[in-house]
Design a protein around this motif. Sequence first.
Motif, PDB file in Angstrom:
ATOM      1  N   HIS A 140      -2.519   2.690  -4.852  1.00 28.26           N
ATOM      2  CA  HIS A 140      -2.361   1.588  -3.899  1.00 28.26           C
ATOM      3  C   HIS A 140      -1.705   2.053  -2.605  1.00 28.26           C
ATOM      4  O   HIS A 140      -1.908   1.423  -1.554  1.00 28.26           O
ATOM      5  CB  HIS A 140      -1.585   0.449  -4.554  1.00 28.26           C
ATOM      6  CG  HIS A 140      -2.326  -0.141  -5.727  1.00 28.26           C
ATOM      7  ND1 HIS A 140      -3.408  -0.969  -5.579  1.00 28.26           N
ATOM      8  CD2 HIS A 140      -2.156   0.035  -7.061  1.00 28.26           C
ATOM      9  CE1 HIS A 140      -3.868  -1.301  -6.770  1.00 28.26           C
ATOM     10  NE2 HIS A 140      -3.136  -0.700  -7.686  1.00 28.26           N
ATOM     11  N   ASP A 143      -4.725   3.231  -0.878  1.00 29.86           N
ATOM     12  CA  ASP A 143      -5.500   2.052  -0.496  1.00 29.86           C
ATOM     13  C   ASP A 143      -4.911   1.416   0.768  1.00 29.86           C
ATOM     14  O   ASP A 143      -5.645   1.080   1.712  1.00 29.86           O
ATOM     15  CB  ASP A 143      -5.501   1.046  -1.649  1.00 29.86           C
ATOM     16  CG  ASP A 143      -6.433  -0.127  -1.397  1.00 29.86           C
ATOM     17  OD1 ASP A 143      -7.606   0.103  -1.072  1.00 29.86           O
ATOM     18  OD2 ASP A 143      -5.981  -1.284  -1.514  1.00 29.86           O
ATOM     19  N   GLY A 144      -3.590   1.267   0.792  1.00 25.01           N
ATOM     20  CA  GLY A 144      -2.927   0.698   1.963  1.00 25.01           C
ATOM     21  C   GLY A 144      -3.054   1.594   3.184  1.00 25.01           C
ATOM     22  O   GLY A 144      -3.254   1.108   4.311  1.00 25.01           O
ATOM     23  N   LYS A 147      -6.536   1.175   4.563  1.00 24.75           N
ATOM     24  CA  LYS A 147      -6.655  -0.136   5.218  1.00 24.75           C
ATOM     25  C   LYS A 147      -6.125  -0.066   6.648  1.00 24.75           C
ATOM     26  O   LYS A 147      -6.782  -0.509   7.603  1.00 24.75           O
ATOM     27  CB  LYS A 147      -5.872  -1.191   4.446  1.00 24.75           C
ATOM     28  CG  LYS A 147      -6.589  -1.850   3.280  1.00 24.75           C
ATOM     29  CD  LYS A 147      -5.744  -3.007   2.762  1.00 24.75           C
ATOM     30  CE  LYS A 147      -6.480  -3.782   1.688  1.00 24.75           C
ATOM     31  NZ  LYS A 147      -6.567  -3.054   0.416  1.00 24.75           N
ATOM     32  N   LEU A 211      -3.046  -7.735   6.201  1.00 19.18           N
ATOM     33  CA  LEU A 211      -3.144  -6.397   5.621  1.00 19.18           C
ATOM     34  C   LEU A 211      -1.892  -6.034   4.833  1.00 19.18           C
ATOM     35  O   LEU A 211      -1.973  -5.517   3.708  1.00 19.18           O
ATOM     36  CB  LEU A 211      -3.394  -5.364   6.724  1.00 19.18           C
ATOM     37  CG  LEU A 211      -4.774  -5.375   7.372  1.00 19.18           C
ATOM     38  CD1 LEU A 211      -4.850  -4.308   8.460  1.00 19.18           C
ATOM     39  CD2 LEU A 211      -5.879  -5.147   6.351  1.00 19.18           C
ATOM     40  N   VAL A 212      -0.734  -6.304   5.412  1.00 13.60           N
ATOM     41  CA  VAL A 212       0.527  -5.964   4.743  1.00 13.60           C
ATOM     42  C   VAL A 212       0.689  -6.755   3.455  1.00 13.60           C
ATOM     43  O   VAL A 212       1.038  -6.198   2.402  1.00 13.60           O
ATOM     44  CB  VAL A 212       1.719  -6.212   5.694  1.00 13.60           C
ATOM     45  CG1 VAL A 212       3.043  -6.073   4.935  1.00 13.60           C
ATOM     46  CG2 VAL A 212       1.689  -5.241   6.869  1.00 13.60           C
ATOM     47  N   SER A 214      -1.680  -8.110   1.650  1.00 14.24           N
ATOM     48  CA  SER A 214      -2.677  -7.666   0.675  1.00 14.24           C
ATOM     49  C   SER A 214      -2.252  -6.370   0.001  1.00 14.24           C
ATOM     50  O   SER A 214      -2.428  -6.209  -1.214  1.00 14.24           O
ATOM     51  CB  SER A 214      -4.045  -7.496   1.338  1.00 14.24           C
ATOM     52  OG  SER A 214      -4.065  -6.392   2.220  1.00 14.24           O
ATOM     53  N   ILE A 215      -1.684  -5.456   0.752  1.00 15.82           N
ATOM     54  CA  ILE A 215      -1.225  -4.194   0.176  1.00 15.82           C
ATOM     55  C   ILE A 215      -0.136  -4.445  -0.869  1.00 15.82           C
ATOM     56  O   ILE A 215      -0.191  -3.915  -1.997  1.00 15.82           O
ATOM     57  CB  ILE A 215      -0.701  -3.255   1.277  1.00 15.82           C
ATOM     58  CG1 ILE A 215      -1.862  -2.778   2.168  1.00 15.82           C
ATOM     59  CG2 ILE A 215       0.021  -2.043   0.676  1.00 15.82           C
ATOM     60  CD1 ILE A 215      -1.416  -2.100   3.450  1.00 15.82           C
ATOM     61  N   THR A 219      -0.756  -4.201  -5.001  1.00 17.33           N
ATOM     62  CA  THR A 219       0.041  -3.193  -5.706  1.00 17.33           C
ATOM     63  C   THR A 219       0.679  -3.769  -6.957  1.00 17.33           C
ATOM     64  O   THR A 219       0.805  -3.084  -7.984  1.00 17.33           O
ATOM     65  CB  THR A 219       1.128  -2.627  -4.775  1.00 17.33           C
ATOM     66  OG1 THR A 219       0.499  -2.052  -3.625  1.00 17.33           O
ATOM     67  CG2 THR A 219       1.973  -1.579  -5.476  1.00 17.33           C
ATOM     68  N   LYS A 245      -9.926  -8.447  -5.835  1.00 15.87           N
ATOM     69  CA  LYS A 245      -9.320  -8.303  -4.512  1.00 15.87           C
ATOM     70  C   LYS A 245      -9.939  -9.269  -3.499  1.00 15.87           C
ATOM     71  O   LYS A 245      -9.222  -9.854  -2.676  1.00 15.87           O
ATOM     72  CB  LYS A 245      -9.474  -6.860  -4.010  1.00 15.87           C
ATOM     73  CG  LYS A 245      -8.587  -5.853  -4.724  1.00 15.87           C
ATOM     74  CD  LYS A 245      -8.753  -4.462  -4.114  1.00 15.87           C
ATOM     75  CE  LYS A 245      -7.786  -3.476  -4.708  1.00 15.87           C
ATOM     76  NZ  LYS A 245      -7.899  -2.124  -4.091  1.00 15.87           N
TER      77      LYS A 245
END
Length: 315
Positions: A140, A143-144, A147, A211-212, A214-215, A219, A245
């Motif tokens: 993750h 992933d972040g 992104k 975005l933040v 979702s990260i 996680t 997701k």
Amino acid sequence: MKLPLLVSAAKTVGGQAVIEGVMMRAKDNLAIAVRRPDGEITVELRPWFSMTPAFMKKPFLRGFPIFMETMVNGVKALNYSATQALDEEEDGELTTFHLVLTMVIALGAALGLFVVLPHFFSVAMKWWGVSGGVDSLSFHVWDGFFKMLMFIGYIVSISFVPDIKRVFEYHGAEHKAIWAYEAGGNLEVCDIKKFSRLHPRCGTAFLLFVLVVSILLFTVLVPLIVSIWAPQGFVLKHLYIVGIKLLLMAPVSAVAYEMIKVSSKHEDKALCKAACLPGMGMQLLTTREPDEEQIEVALAALNKAVAADADGGNS
């Protein structure tokens, strides 16, 4: 494309840069001002199209439907501005079918670029031995990272397109006009110029909050969901996770909406000011200093929207 400002209340307006112009919203009305090829400013007043029922206007429920309705109004405003800036007939605007199709394509592209691709890039990191499985923190983190990299890369890449540079200048004009209005300042072009082109309620900041959130949420939740149940096959397992997701993007946008609403409302507080800083920083990429003619267009839209709100939409 910049999304509309997502907070609207008394003495508060929202807006969006469009093609050779600005759209401004004041509660139930919006005004689109566009500089036509002959130099004339044309201003169109419209009711704000709302698709949010009363029961969905509660905190932590309103974020996603408000996001969707801002997209609808924003796409319609962009399309209208294109017909005016290019001196086309107004019947060239999108039909309902084409509007829905445009929305579906735009949402699909955004979800694919910022949700699906980062996930499979992270899968590649596992194949290369620099990441753990989907239930690990390292997966993750990657992933972040992807992104954010794709988000920033997208904004930087489009900023080199000449037409987008013009939109970013109108974006700056929109913010300056909103700052002047909300500060109770003199709404003259020469006075508006001194205000900042950065604004804490900008749609760019909202996307960054999305975005933040979702990260952080992915996680925590994805490993938990996978531990409860997941298909055994590699492909099915990851398609299942990507599907989760995508479904989680609705609550993610709801949480992000409340965060930006609170942080912009209390921007004088140290914590809220810190929360606003990354979004303000991103606006250094998505705004440019406007010229006086562009500020004049933003002011025309602002005046029309505020006047219509003052007399109940009859302006």
